[in-house]
Enzyme design. Structure first.
Site, PDB file in Angstrom:
ATOM      1  N   SER A 146      38.408  38.889  -5.957  1.00 29.56           N
ATOM      2  CA  SER A 146      37.755  40.080  -5.409  1.00 29.56           C
ATOM      3  C   SER A 146      38.314  40.340  -4.012  1.00 29.56           C
ATOM      4  CB  SER A 146      36.251  39.845  -5.293  1.00 29.56           C
ATOM      5  OG  SER A 146      35.654  40.849  -4.510  1.00 29.56           O
ATOM      6  N   TYR A 157      30.228  33.895  -1.460  1.00 28.73           N
ATOM      7  CA  TYR A 157      30.970  34.651  -2.479  1.00 28.73           C
ATOM      8  C   TYR A 157      32.443  34.744  -2.073  1.00 28.73           C
ATOM      9  CZ  TYR A 157      32.245  38.490  -5.668  1.00 28.73           C
ATOM     10  OH  TYR A 157      32.845  39.270  -6.631  1.00 28.73           O
TER      11      TYR A 157
HETATM   12  N1  NAP Z   1      32.037  44.774 -10.226  1.00 30.25           N
HETATM   13  C1  NAP Z   1      32.750  44.768  -9.127  1.00 30.25           C
HETATM   14  O1  NAP Z   1      32.692  45.681  -8.311  1.00 30.25           O
HETATM   15  C2  NAP Z   1      33.667  43.597  -8.830  1.00 30.25           C
HETATM   16  C3  NAP Z   1      34.446  43.653  -7.657  1.00 30.25           C
HETATM   17  C4  NAP Z   1      35.274  42.586  -7.373  1.00 30.25           C
HETATM   18  C5  NAP Z   1      35.345  41.494  -8.232  1.00 30.25           C
HETATM   19  N2  NAP Z   1      34.571  41.473  -9.358  1.00 30.25           N
HETATM   20  C6  NAP Z   1      34.651  40.292 -10.220  1.00 30.25           C
HETATM   21  O2  NAP Z   1      34.750  40.697 -11.564  1.00 30.25           O
HETATM   22  C7  NAP Z   1      34.204  39.691 -12.422  1.00 30.25           C
HETATM   23  C8  NAP Z   1      33.304  40.338 -13.468  1.00 30.25           C
HETATM   24  O3  NAP Z   1      32.231  40.946 -12.799  1.00 30.25           O
HETATM   25  P1  NAP Z   1      31.402  42.166 -13.376  1.00 30.25           P
HETATM   26  O4  NAP Z   1      31.401  43.192 -12.319  1.00 30.25           O
HETATM   27  O5  NAP Z   1      31.836  42.519 -14.715  1.00 30.25           O
HETATM   28  O6  NAP Z   1      29.943  41.512 -13.356  1.00 30.25           O
HETATM   29  P2  NAP Z   1      28.851  41.260 -14.492  1.00 30.25           P
HETATM   30  O7  NAP Z   1      28.634  42.476 -15.296  1.00 30.25           O
HETATM   31  O8  NAP Z   1      27.674  40.668 -13.774  1.00 30.25           O
HETATM   32  O9  NAP Z   1      29.548  40.167 -15.377  1.00 30.25           O
HETATM   33  C9  NAP Z   1      29.661  38.860 -14.926  1.00 30.25           C
HETATM   34  C10 NAP Z   1      29.569  37.947 -16.104  1.00 30.25           C
HETATM   35  O10 NAP Z   1      29.614  36.599 -15.625  1.00 30.25           O
HETATM   36  C11 NAP Z   1      28.670  35.878 -16.367  1.00 30.25           C
HETATM   37  N3  NAP Z   1      28.223  34.665 -15.693  1.00 30.25           N
HETATM   38  C12 NAP Z   1      27.594  34.541 -14.516  1.00 30.25           C
HETATM   39  N4  NAP Z   1      27.286  33.256 -14.287  1.00 30.25           N
HETATM   40  C13 NAP Z   1      27.733  32.561 -15.368  1.00 30.25           C
HETATM   41  C14 NAP Z   1      27.700  31.209 -15.750  1.00 30.25           C
HETATM   42  N5  NAP Z   1      27.107  30.265 -14.995  1.00 30.25           N
HETATM   43  N6  NAP Z   1      28.260  30.846 -16.913  1.00 30.25           N
HETATM   44  C15 NAP Z   1      28.834  31.765 -17.709  1.00 30.25           C
HETATM   45  N7  NAP Z   1      28.884  33.069 -17.421  1.00 30.25           N
HETATM   46  C16 NAP Z   1      28.335  33.452 -16.260  1.00 30.25           C
HETATM   47  C17 NAP Z   1      27.517  36.833 -16.558  1.00 30.25           C
HETATM   48  O11 NAP Z   1      26.694  36.361 -17.595  1.00 30.25           O
HETATM   49  P3  NAP Z   1      25.170  36.840 -17.730  1.00 30.25           P
HETATM   50  O12 NAP Z   1      25.246  38.234 -18.257  1.00 30.25           O
HETATM   51  O13 NAP Z   1      24.603  35.841 -18.688  1.00 30.25           O
HETATM   52  O14 NAP Z   1      24.577  36.767 -16.368  1.00 30.25           O
HETATM   53  C18 NAP Z   1      28.272  38.091 -16.894  1.00 30.25           C
HETATM   54  O15 NAP Z   1      28.594  38.126 -18.261  1.00 30.25           O
HETATM   55  C19 NAP Z   1      33.510  38.676 -11.513  1.00 30.25           C
HETATM   56  O16 NAP Z   1      34.305  37.554 -11.369  1.00 30.25           O
HETATM   57  C20 NAP Z   1      33.404  39.425 -10.185  1.00 30.25           C
HETATM   58  O17 NAP Z   1      33.386  38.545  -9.078  1.00 30.25           O
HETATM   59  C21 NAP Z   1      33.747  42.517  -9.693  1.00 30.25           C
END
Ligand code: NAP
Length: 314
Positions: free
Chosen positions: A161, A187
């Site tokens: 990120s 984070y």
């Molecule tokens: N969205 C943004 O703006 C953004 C920006 C920069 C980087 N990112 C990165 O992109 C990636 C995906 O994020 P997203 O935005 O798609 O978020 P999201 O919709 O919250 O998806 C994150 C996923 O990670 C899973 N997770 C969390 N803790 C876990 C654990 N202990 N074991 C297994 N799975 C786990 C969640 O499962 P549950 O559904 O069961 O909680 C969810 O499926 C992350 O690494 C995040 O840091 C996102």
């Protein structure tokens, strides 16, 4: 292509995962997407399945995983979308997952993550964001190393990120035992660890044909923001210069992951950080784009690997 060639592609911040993978045939390739039942993980998995890969959604919520798998099967026509349990904050769960994996693995997308959570510790006393975002994925990838090597030319995608700019890995106190807990510092530290992992893993594994790159997906409204109030989001927008955040759709947010996982332009390339579908430049003071020098520092990368091995008691 030489080691120093900066990678540029025809794709941009508005490209979608489907556009990026268009023309790429992943038939016979096996893929794991962690956190594949939510947010950009869903669209990453959908694009890879759409290109013909067998995709395993590695998730802690199996019902959500099944719903997502059925949806991806319905939209792509690819029936090879599987679901397997994985809780990255639970080392026993990671160990079960890797023990159950059989055969080669061509693409591992370390996508799952937790952001800015209240202070939480695993039973081992590890800070939750570092434990989930870094240590869980470290254990997963190292546990699957043999399967990756067996694929011949495997890729690991380390979803980081832009928030890595908030903190290097603070080796003196990774788990906030001495310093006050700060959710964003935690984070940021974990997301720097995701980049450092790409650097050291590529150094160690390139001879096995395994390359690892890191990326910033962009800003996408997903469940990731569950721990942030609107007030805090507004503050973040103000801190970004008041110009607001340019939100991507989940399909656009998945594009850089899919590019790093599949683009022929990245053949043999590893240890790098991408954003908006291109290799990022070095971050400049005052800018929120690019990659921090500390995140690509080979010495920090080697140190993190060692610390991770020791922490996990390997
Ligand atoms: N969205 C943004 O703006 C953004 C920006 C920069 C980087 N990112 C990165 O992109 C990636 C995906 O994020 P997203 O935005 O798609 O978020 P999201 O919709 O919250 O998806 C994150 C996923 O990670 C899973 N997770 C969390 N803790 C876990 C654990 N202990 N074991 C297994 N799975 C786990 C969640 O499962 P549950 O559904 O069961 O909680 C969810 O499926 C992350 O690494 C995040 O840091 C996102």
């Amino acid at each position: 292509m030489t080691e120093t060639t900066h990678i540029t592609t025809p794709f941009t911040a508005t490209s979608t995962a489907a556009e990026v993978v268009d023309g790429v045939d992943l038939t016979g390739r096996r893929v794991i997407v962690t956190g594949g039942a939510s947010g950009i993980g869903v669209e990453t998995a959908r694009a890879l399945a759409g290109a013909g890969a067998e995709v395993t959604l590695a998730v802690r919520d199996l019902d959500a995983g099944e719903r997502t798998a059925n949806d991806i099967i319905a939209t792509t026509g690819n029936k090879q979308v599987l679901v397997a349990p994985l809780d990255l904050a639970d080392q026993a769960s990671v160990a079960s997952f890797t023990a159950a994996w059989d055969g080669p693995l061509h693409i591992l997308v370390n996508n799952a993550g937790v952001m800015a959570s209240p202070e939480t510790r695993t039973p081992e006393g590890w800070e939750l964001q570092f434990a989930t975002n870094h240590l869980g994925h470290f254990a997963l990838a190292t546990g699957l190393h043999r399967a990756l090597a067996a694929a011949g030319g495997a890729r690991v995608v380390s979803v980081s990120s832009g928030a890595h700019l908030r903190s290097p890995v603070v080796f003196e106190d990774i788990h906030f035992r001495e310093r006050a807990y700060e959710p964003w510092a935690a984070y940021g530290q974990s997301k720097t660890a995701n980049v450092l992992f790409a650097v050291e893993a590529t150094k160690r594994w390139a001879s096995d044909g395994v390359t690892v790159n890191a990326l910033m997906p962009g800003s996408i409204r997903t469940n990731l923001q569950r721990h942030i109030s609107q007030e805090e989001l507004d503050r973040a927008i103000a801190a970004a210069g008041g110009t607001g955040i340019t939100w991507k759709t989940p399909e656009q947010g998945a594009a850089t992951s899919v590019l790093v996982a599949t683009s022929p332009l990245l053949e043999g390339v590893g240890g790098r950080y991408f954003e908006d579908c291109n290799e990022a430049v070095q971050n400049q003071p005052g800018s929120r784009k690019g990659v921090a020098a500390y995140a690509l520092d080979p010495e920090a990368a080697a140190r993190l690997w060692q610390v991770s091995v020791e922490t996990l008691g390997r």
